[in-house]
Design a protein around this motif. Structure first.
Motif, PDB file in Angstrom:
ATOM      1  N   PRO A 391       0.449 -12.401  -7.271  1.00  6.43           N
ATOM      2  CA  PRO A 391       1.143 -11.463  -8.166  1.00  6.43           C
ATOM      3  C   PRO A 391       1.160 -10.051  -7.609  1.00  6.43           C
ATOM      4  CG  PRO A 391      -0.447 -12.814  -9.364  1.00  6.43           C
ATOM      5  CD  PRO A 391      -0.705 -13.043  -7.903  1.00  6.43           C
ATOM      6  N   MET A 392       2.171  -9.324  -8.005  1.00  8.08           N
ATOM      7  CA  MET A 392       2.326  -7.946  -7.552  1.00  8.08           C
ATOM      8  C   MET A 392       1.178  -7.075  -8.052  1.00  8.08           C
ATOM      9  SD  MET A 392       5.625  -5.486  -8.262  1.00  8.08           S
ATOM     10  CE  MET A 392       5.648  -3.769  -7.763  1.00  8.08           C
ATOM     11  N   GLU A 393       0.715  -7.331  -9.276  1.00 10.91           N
ATOM     12  CA  GLU A 393      -0.381  -6.526  -9.829  1.00 10.91           C
ATOM     13  C   GLU A 393      -1.661  -6.701  -9.016  1.00 10.91           C
ATOM     14  OE1 GLU A 393       2.570  -7.327 -13.032  1.00 10.91           O
ATOM     15  OE2 GLU A 393       1.573  -8.514 -11.477  1.00 10.91           O
ATOM     16  N   ASP A 394      -1.974  -7.939  -8.632  1.00 12.12           N
ATOM     17  CA  ASP A 394      -3.170  -8.159  -7.816  1.00 12.12           C
ATOM     18  C   ASP A 394      -3.036  -7.516  -6.442  1.00 12.12           C
ATOM     19  OD1 ASP A 394      -4.055  -9.581  -9.964  1.00 12.12           O
ATOM     20  OD2 ASP A 394      -3.763 -11.568  -9.057  1.00 12.12           O
ATOM     21  N   LEU A 395      -1.833  -7.546  -5.874  1.00 12.40           N
ATOM     22  CA  LEU A 395      -1.627  -6.937  -4.563  1.00 12.40           C
ATOM     23  C   LEU A 395      -1.866  -5.435  -4.619  1.00 12.40           C
ATOM     24  CD1 LEU A 395      -0.739  -7.070  -1.609  1.00 12.40           C
ATOM     25  CD2 LEU A 395       1.636  -6.904  -2.382  1.00 12.40           C
ATOM     26  N   ILE A 396      -1.365  -4.763  -5.640  1.00  7.50           N
ATOM     27  CA  ILE A 396      -1.567  -3.316  -5.767  1.00  7.50           C
ATOM     28  C   ILE A 396      -3.049  -2.998  -5.895  1.00  7.50           C
ATOM     29  CG2 ILE A 396      -1.141  -1.326  -7.257  1.00  7.50           C
ATOM     30  CD1 ILE A 396       1.573  -2.519  -7.933  1.00  7.50           C
ATOM     31  N   GLN A 397      -3.768  -3.795  -6.664  1.00  6.92           N
ATOM     32  CA  GLN A 397      -5.197  -3.563  -6.861  1.00  6.92           C
ATOM     33  C   GLN A 397      -5.964  -3.715  -5.546  1.00  6.92           C
ATOM     34  OE1 GLN A 397      -6.884  -6.090  -9.861  1.00  6.92           O
ATOM     35  NE2 GLN A 397      -8.971  -5.309  -9.591  1.00  6.92           N
ATOM     36  N   ASN A 398      -5.638  -4.730  -4.778  1.00  7.75           N
ATOM     37  CA  ASN A 398      -6.345  -4.948  -3.516  1.00  7.75           C
ATOM     38  C   ASN A 398      -5.957  -3.925  -2.451  1.00  7.75           C
ATOM     39  OD1 ASN A 398      -8.001  -7.708  -3.379  1.00  7.75           O
ATOM     40  ND2 ASN A 398      -6.275  -7.999  -4.787  1.00  7.75           N
ATOM     41  N   ILE A 399      -4.726  -3.436  -2.485  1.00  9.52           N
ATOM     42  CA  ILE A 399      -4.332  -2.373  -1.555  1.00  9.52           C
ATOM     43  C   ILE A 399      -5.154  -1.117  -1.807  1.00  9.52           C
ATOM     44  CG2 ILE A 399      -2.469  -0.775  -0.969  1.00  9.52           C
ATOM     45  CD1 ILE A 399      -0.506  -3.077  -1.289  1.00  9.52           C
ATOM     46  N   ASN A 400      -5.298  -0.738  -3.070  1.00  6.11           N
ATOM     47  CA  ASN A 400      -6.087   0.456  -3.394  1.00  6.11           C
ATOM     48  C   ASN A 400      -7.550   0.290  -2.984  1.00  6.11           C
ATOM     49  OD1 ASN A 400      -3.895   1.839  -4.491  1.00  6.11           O
ATOM     50  ND2 ASN A 400      -4.186   0.936  -6.522  1.00  6.11           N
ATOM     51  N   ARG A 401      -8.039  -0.935  -2.993  1.00  5.91           N
ATOM     52  CA  ARG A 401      -9.420  -1.180  -2.575  1.00  5.91           C
ATOM     53  C   ARG A 401      -9.610  -0.919  -1.078  1.00  5.91           C
ATOM     54  NH1 ARG A 401     -11.450  -5.602  -0.289  1.00  5.91           N
ATOM     55  NH2 ARG A 401      -9.549  -6.774  -0.756  1.00  5.91           N
ATOM     56  N   LEU A 402      -8.581  -1.137  -0.295  1.00  6.05           N
ATOM     57  CA  LEU A 402      -8.684  -0.977   1.164  1.00  6.05           C
ATOM     58  C   LEU A 402      -8.243   0.385   1.664  1.00  6.05           C
ATOM     59  CD1 LEU A 402      -7.270  -4.463   2.262  1.00  6.05           C
ATOM     60  CD2 LEU A 402      -9.655  -3.725   2.309  1.00  6.05           C
ATOM     61  N   ILE A 403      -7.587   1.195   0.842  1.00  5.09           N
ATOM     62  CA  ILE A 403      -7.095   2.502   1.267  1.00  5.09           C
ATOM     63  C   ILE A 403      -8.245   3.501   1.297  1.00  5.09           C
ATOM     64  CG2 ILE A 403      -5.679   4.464   0.538  1.00  5.09           C
ATOM     65  CD1 ILE A 403      -4.006   2.428   1.846  1.00  5.09           C
ATOM     66  N   ASP A 404      -8.323   4.292   2.361  1.00  4.93           N
ATOM     67  CA  ASP A 404      -9.305   5.365   2.450  1.00  4.93           C
ATOM     68  C   ASP A 404      -8.892   6.483   1.498  1.00  4.93           C
ATOM     69  OD1 ASP A 404     -11.405   6.927   3.247  1.00  4.93           O
ATOM     70  OD2 ASP A 404     -10.386   7.695   5.030  1.00  4.93           O
ATOM     71  N   THR A 405      -9.807   6.910   0.663  1.00  6.46           N
ATOM     72  CA  THR A 405      -9.473   7.908  -0.373  1.00  6.46           C
ATOM     73  C   THR A 405      -9.049   9.236   0.239  1.00  6.46           C
ATOM     74  OG1 THR A 405     -11.828   8.480  -0.515  1.00  6.46           O
ATOM     75  CG2 THR A 405     -10.982   6.832  -2.065  1.00  6.46           C
ATOM     76  N   ARG A 406      -9.531   9.575   1.430  1.00  6.88           N
ATOM     77  CA  ARG A 406      -9.171  10.854   2.054  1.00  6.88           C
ATOM     78  C   ARG A 406      -7.719  10.901   2.512  1.00  6.88           C
ATOM     79  NH1 ARG A 406     -13.172  11.513   6.836  1.00  6.88           N
ATOM     80  NH2 ARG A 406     -12.599   9.314   7.071  1.00  6.88           N
ATOM     81  N   SER A 407      -7.077   9.744   2.637  1.00  6.75           N
ATOM     82  CA  SER A 407      -5.690   9.720   3.108  1.00  6.75           C
ATOM     83  C   SER A 407      -4.686  10.042   2.007  1.00  6.75           C
ATOM     84  CB  SER A 407      -5.373   8.344   3.693  1.00  6.75           C
ATOM     85  OG  SER A 407      -5.425   7.354   2.677  1.00  6.75           O
ATOM     86  N   ASN A 408      -5.132  10.015   0.738  1.00  8.10           N
ATOM     87  CA  ASN A 408      -4.239  10.308  -0.390  1.00  8.10           C
ATOM     88  C   ASN A 408      -3.012   9.388  -0.383  1.00  8.10           C
ATOM     89  OD1 ASN A 408      -3.457  11.636  -2.733  1.00  8.10           O
ATOM     90  ND2 ASN A 408      -2.299  13.213  -1.606  1.00  8.10           N
ATOM     91  N   ALA A 409      -3.238   8.107  -0.079  1.00  7.40           N
ATOM     92  CA  ALA A 409      -2.136   7.152   0.021  1.00  7.40           C
ATOM     93  C   ALA A 409      -2.241   6.032  -0.999  1.00  7.40           C
ATOM     94  CB  ALA A 409      -2.103   6.559   1.421  1.00  7.40           C
ATOM     95  N   SER A 410      -3.110   6.151  -2.007  1.00  4.42           N
ATOM     96  CA  SER A 410      -3.305   5.076  -2.987  1.00  4.42           C
ATOM     97  C   SER A 410      -2.059   4.902  -3.854  1.00  4.42           C
ATOM     98  CB  SER A 410      -4.518   5.391  -3.876  1.00  4.42           C
ATOM     99  OG  SER A 410      -5.679   5.511  -3.088  1.00  4.42           O
ATOM    100  N   LEU A 411      -1.901   3.690  -4.381  1.00  8.02           N
ATOM    101  CA  LEU A 411      -0.791   3.377  -5.294  1.00  8.02           C
ATOM    102  C   LEU A 411      -1.279   3.593  -6.718  1.00  8.02           C
ATOM    103  CD1 LEU A 411       0.503   0.110  -3.561  1.00  8.02           C
ATOM    104  CD2 LEU A 411       1.353   2.443  -3.292  1.00  8.02           C
ATOM    105  N   ASN A 412      -0.898   4.706  -7.332  1.00  9.59           N
ATOM    106  CA  ASN A 412      -1.431   5.112  -8.632  1.00  9.59           C
ATOM    107  C   ASN A 412      -0.517   4.761  -9.795  1.00  9.59           C
ATOM    108  OD1 ASN A 412      -3.691   6.308  -7.343  1.00  9.59           O
ATOM    109  ND2 ASN A 412      -2.474   8.153  -6.923  1.00  9.59           N
ATOM    110  N   GLN A 413       0.602   4.111  -9.546  1.00  9.45           N
ATOM    111  CA  GLN A 413       1.533   3.772 -10.615  1.00  9.45           C
ATOM    112  C   GLN A 413       1.439   2.284 -10.933  1.00  9.45           C
ATOM    113  OE1 GLN A 413       5.513   5.327  -9.964  1.00  9.45           O
ATOM    114  NE2 GLN A 413       4.749   6.923  -8.576  1.00  9.45           N
ATOM    115  N   THR A 414       2.095   1.891 -12.029  1.00 10.39           N
ATOM    116  CA  THR A 414       2.071   0.499 -12.454  1.00 10.39           C
ATOM    117  C   THR A 414       3.143  -0.298 -11.704  1.00 10.39           C
ATOM    118  OG1 THR A 414       3.625   0.913 -14.260  1.00 10.39           O
ATOM    119  CG2 THR A 414       1.266   1.189 -14.735  1.00 10.39           C
ATOM    120  N   ALA A 415       3.055  -1.621 -11.839  1.00 13.80           N
ATOM    121  CA  ALA A 415       4.018  -2.489 -11.167  1.00 13.80           C
ATOM    122  C   ALA A 415       5.427  -2.259 -11.697  1.00 13.80           C
ATOM    123  CB  ALA A 415       3.602  -3.943 -11.338  1.00 13.80           C
TER     124      ALA A 415
END
Length: 926
Positions: A391-415
């Motif tokens: 699912p798209m929702e699970d993919l967004i959650q796992n992407i944010n888990r792997l993104i380095d917080t200093r890069s400011n590249a997290s996906l902060n919006q909903t599906a």
């Protein structure tokens, strides 16, 4: 193959029925007692179908299923099941064709039809294939040679549809003969077999009780006909010259490349020079930041898409990127982002560049692939008809888990917000780029698949990781586990493996080569990457190029000088100072006074083409004329240096690649010894006496041979000085070797008349004709009509041009001249590309064109704005055009209409190039 009914008179052909000018399929059957022979292949008596009849259909049906497989699946099945090496295959269609052929061959073997015996006719038949060049003449490496096989008269012709025992092979001069002139379509369907499949078939060995056929082979050229059969002769099959891209490509197919590291970190530090950090993640952050700005203006929408594509390309690049110049040279990174890339590292001197934490990523693209891979391995995926989807929702959650917080590249919006077509979020836009083909990049996409699946999740969208994405995700995850890359050289070969022909040899080039990193250094490094030459850029104290065998220095030192550099070195005194240093180095590496070390100069370009106002070379204030430069170059052999001339950067890189191969061969065969490390070498140089740098006085140390043979001919093909030889008639007729025709400015007719040449009578008849009549003859042949009477006669005495060239000239259609860069491009496509497959990229095509030798100018240009690619626009024009541009900026010859296609014109240009003595492909015209 010979499905002829002897009862049908239409099936028995006579010599008189053959049209010599026809290029269609023809069969000639002769017998000692007459001009007709009873056909043993009576189709009414045949019970087993010939393997040739349905083989094309079977391969086509198999290709329909194999083309749907992924690259990894094709390689896995070819290697694991059929034992076929897949190294060197660049296109998916080649792999699919190879697998289809292998499946058909395996099925035929299981059913009792031996394709090895079927494709190699019994040696009791004399078979010769002669045809016009088909599209697949040079498929893979090249088609097998076409053979002549002789037997005696009383030998019975076997049925090729059944395995037969080989009869006796007593040769007789009065043997039967069957000449098969096959059409292009038949040859394509029956003879086109990729080289790995041929190698697998040829590995069959006969049983001990049956003697292996010892065919008496006579090598013929594929596509070669007698002069009376066609105006468009095709040269014979050839073996590619040393280090030609085609030869390297063939070697990759046969032998897997050994894993040899470029250079160890200890050796890199020992050579010395600046070490550069990895700047990939700085570039990613800068481009992502600018993408957020570009999305607010409609006129910047194209820049927004280009920024996202550049982020994906850089994030998928597995090797460090240590400068903005190296980043912008990646295919898919927009060149107009160069200033943005420079600003991202400006003012960072002394500061550590940004690197994500261990097991973290700086952008969504790489995080998305690794997230899908982790979900595949750790959770239970949803059922899908073609794979595992999430699912798209699970993919967004796992992407944010792997993104380095200093890069400011997290996906902060909903599906639901990301599914809005008006939401141009740079992060989710990278996921969409992973779903696309990305034809303008070197990435083997798409990597993931987006599917609509209602009820599976709130968004109704699921994502599936494709095979290409799975392989890339594993590499990215392993790279993230290693942490930040250590500082290293500015450029080095990004591959972890090298071709076997280079062995354990690594070339080190000076960082000031080509004018440094701001000018031509990166261009030369790009060409080394294309050729796969193991190299590293460092700061060298002596020479521009040195070669390491492991960690020891090889006794070869090379200094590269362009025509301008020669003039500049003569002006400021570097010319003599560098020579003294290289002679001292020769003493150290060459066993003292024996001087068994090669010191060489590569002179790049022609001084005549680098003149400025006043006639000086390079700069007027250097006060160095063309004669001064040429005189200094000509004195180098007496000073102990060998000289190799090149046309430009591309030619120079080819020479260096040959030298690296030559050193590898000499080391393996014990011809040269390697003794010193680079540090030991420099320490011994410092204590050398200055007298050791003096020019050599012994003749044995003068006029040394270069490491490799280089063809240098800036003025075009060599001509025979007929005026000199005409004074001695015996010398004129003494040699039977073919000579290149003289240029039109030579008095060809007078020379031959005085010397009693073979064409004496014909030239006499031409001299009796009026000037206007001679011009009319030249115009009819498509030759120039200007000049004196002797010039016109000289042109008429040359062989007639191929008819397609003459007809296009009459219709005012564009035809490249010989020699020229456009002709070199077409000949390169003619020799190295298979019509019907994916075309060649610009970078590879330029290298291939330089290798042909058809252009007298360098394909890399003379340092100005224009290079050999500038004329490609002329080849792309016209109806029909000679060259077509395919998706992904790939180029290939046009094939329709056959009588005026790019394939036919390229074939004719290839013939003209051989007549002028320009082409270096290795073919010979009979």
């Amino acid at each position: 193959l010979l499905d002829i009914d002897s009862s049908d008179p239409d099936d028995i052909l006579d010599h008189s029925a053959i049209n010599k000018e026809s290029t269609t399929a023809s069969i000639i059957v002769t017998e000692t007692t007459g001009n007709r022979v009873k056909n043993p292949y009576n189709k009414t008596k045949s019970t087993a179908p010939s393997p040739f009849v349905n083989r094309k259909d079977r391969v086509d049906r198999a290709l329909g299923s194999t083309i749907t497989l992924s690259m990894s699946q094709l390689k896995s099945e070819l290697e694991n099941i059929y034992g076929i090496c897949t190294k060197g295959y660049l296109e998916k269609r080649e792999l699919a064709m190879a697998l289809a052929q292998a499946r058909v061959d395996a099925t035929s073997s299981a059913t009792g039809t031996d394709l090895e015996e079927a494709t190699n006719p019994d040696d009791s038949i004399n078979v010769s294939f002669g045809m016009e060049r088909s599209f697949f003449d040079y498929a893979g490496d090249k088609l097998d040679d076409y053979d002549d096989v002789e037997v005696n008269d009383d030998t019975e012709i076997p049925n090729l549809s059944k395995p037969t025992k080989t009869p006796s092979r007593n040769k007789s001069p009065n043997s039967n003969r069957i000449d098969l002139l096959e059409s292009d379509s038949d040859v394509c369907s029956l003879m086109f077999t990729p080289q790995p499949v041929k190698m697998a078939l040829q590995q069959k060995t006969p049983s001990n009780t049956e003697k292996a056929p010892d065919y008496q082979l006579t090598k013929k050229c594929p596509g070669f006909l007698s002069s009376s059969s066609s105006k468009l002769l095709t040269p014979c099959a050839f073996s590619p010259p040393l280090n030609s891209p085609m030869a390297t490509f063939a070697a990759k197919r046969k032998v897997p490349t050994p894993s040899i590291p470029a250079l160890s970190n200890d050796l890199i530090n020992e050579i010395g020079g600046k070490l550069y950090p990895d700047l990939r993640h700085n570039f990613i952050l800068a481009l992502t930041c600018h993408a957020r700005k570009f999305r607010h203006n409609s006129y910047q929408r194209a820049s927004f898409d280009a920024a996202l594509r550049s982020v994906v390309v850089i994030s998928m690049h597995l090797s460090p990127i240590r400068s903005p110049e190296a980043a912008r040279r990646l295919k898919g990174v927009a060149s107009h982002f160069y200033e943005i890339l420079k600003e991202s590292v400006a003012g960072s001197k002394g500061k550590k560049p940004y690197h994500p934490k261990k097991d973290k990523f700086s952008c969504v693209a790489s995080a998305a692939l690794v997230a899908l891979l982790d979900m595949e391995e750790s959770s239970e995926p949803m059922n899908s008809t073609n794979g595992n989807s999430f699912p798209m929702e699970d993919l967004i959650q796992n992407i944010n888990r792997l993104i380095d917080t200093r890069s400011n590249a997290s996906l902060n919006q909903t599906a639901e917000q990301y599914m809005d077509p008006d939401n141009l979020d740079p992060g989710w836009g990278q996921v969409k780029k992973l779903c696309a083909t990305n034809a303008n990049t070197d990435l083997d996409g798409p990597f993931i698949k987006e599917r609509k699946k209602k009820g599976a999740c709130p968004s109704g969208v699921v994502f599936e990781l494709l095979e290409a994405g799975r392989e890339m995700a594993k590499k990215l995850r392993d790279l993230a586990k290693k942490g930040p890359a250590e500082p290293g050289p500015l450029r080095q070969l990004p591959n972890n493996t090298v071709d076997e022909e280079f062995g354990n040899v690594t070339m080190s080039m000076d960082h000031r080569e080509g004018g440094g990193s701001s000018k031509g250094l990166h261009t030369m490094c790009d060409q080394l990457d294309i050729r796969g030459v193991p190299y590293v850029v460092r700061e060298l104290k002596i020479a521009d190029y040195v070669f390491f065998v492991g960690d020891k220095l090889a006794p070869v030192l090379i200094e590269r000088k362009s025509a301008e550099d020669v003039a500049g070195s003569l002006h400021d005194g570097r010319w003599e100072r560098q020579q003294r240093n290289m002679r001292k180095a020769q003493y150290v590496l060459g066993d003292g006074h024996a001087r068994r070390c090669q010191i060489c100069y590569i002179i790049e370009g022609d001084p005549n083409k680098r003149k400025v106002h006043g006639g000086n070379v390079g700069r007027r204030t250097w006060f160095q004329s063309v004669d001064d430069c040429e005189s200094a170059i000509s004195e180098l052999p007496l000073l102990g240096f060998s000289v190799m001339r090149s046309k430009g950067h591309l030619d120079t890189i080819g020479i260096l690649a040959k030298v690296a191969q030559d050193i590898s061969w000499k080391v393996k065969n014990g011809v040269i010894d390697v003794k010193y490390t680079y540090k030991q070498f420099l320490d011994r140089i410092k204590v050398c006496d200055e007298k050791l740098g003096n020019p050599p006085t012994l003749k044995e140390h003068q006029n040394p041979a270069p490491p490799v043979v280089v063809n240098w001919n800036p003025a075009g093909p060599k001509t025979t000085n007929t005026k000199t030889t005409s004074d001695d008639p015996k010398k004129t007729n003494k040699s039977n070797e073919p000579e290149t025709e003289p240029e039109p400015n030579m008095n060809y007719s007078e020379a031959n008349l005085n010397g009693g040449g073979e064409n004496c009578e014909e030239i006499s008849e031409l001299k009796k004709m009026s000037l206007q009549a001679l011009k009319d003859l030249c115009k009819e042949r498509g030759d120039k009509i200007g000049g004196k009477k002797e010039d016109l006669i000289a042109r008429l005495m040359k062989p007639r041009k191929p008819e397609i060239i003459i007809m296009r000239a009459r219709r005012n259609e564009y035809v490249p001249k010989i020699p020229s860069c456009n002709a070199a491009l077409m000949v390169a496509l003619h020799l190295h590309h298979i019509p019907g497959t994916q075309g060649l990229a610009k970078e590879r095509l330029m290298v291939l064109a330089e290798e042909t030798g058809v252009s007298k100018d360098s394909m890399s240009g003379d340092g100005g704005f224009y290079d050999g690619w500038s004329g490609m626009k002329d080849l792309l024009r016209g109806d029909p055009a000679l060259v077509k541009r395919e998706k992904g900026q790939k180029f290939s010859l046009t094939t329709q209409p056959p009588e005026s296609s790019g394939v036919a014109v390229a074939n004719a240009l290839h013939i003209l190039a051989h007549r002028e003595g320009l082409c270096t492909c290795g073919n010979t015209l009979e």
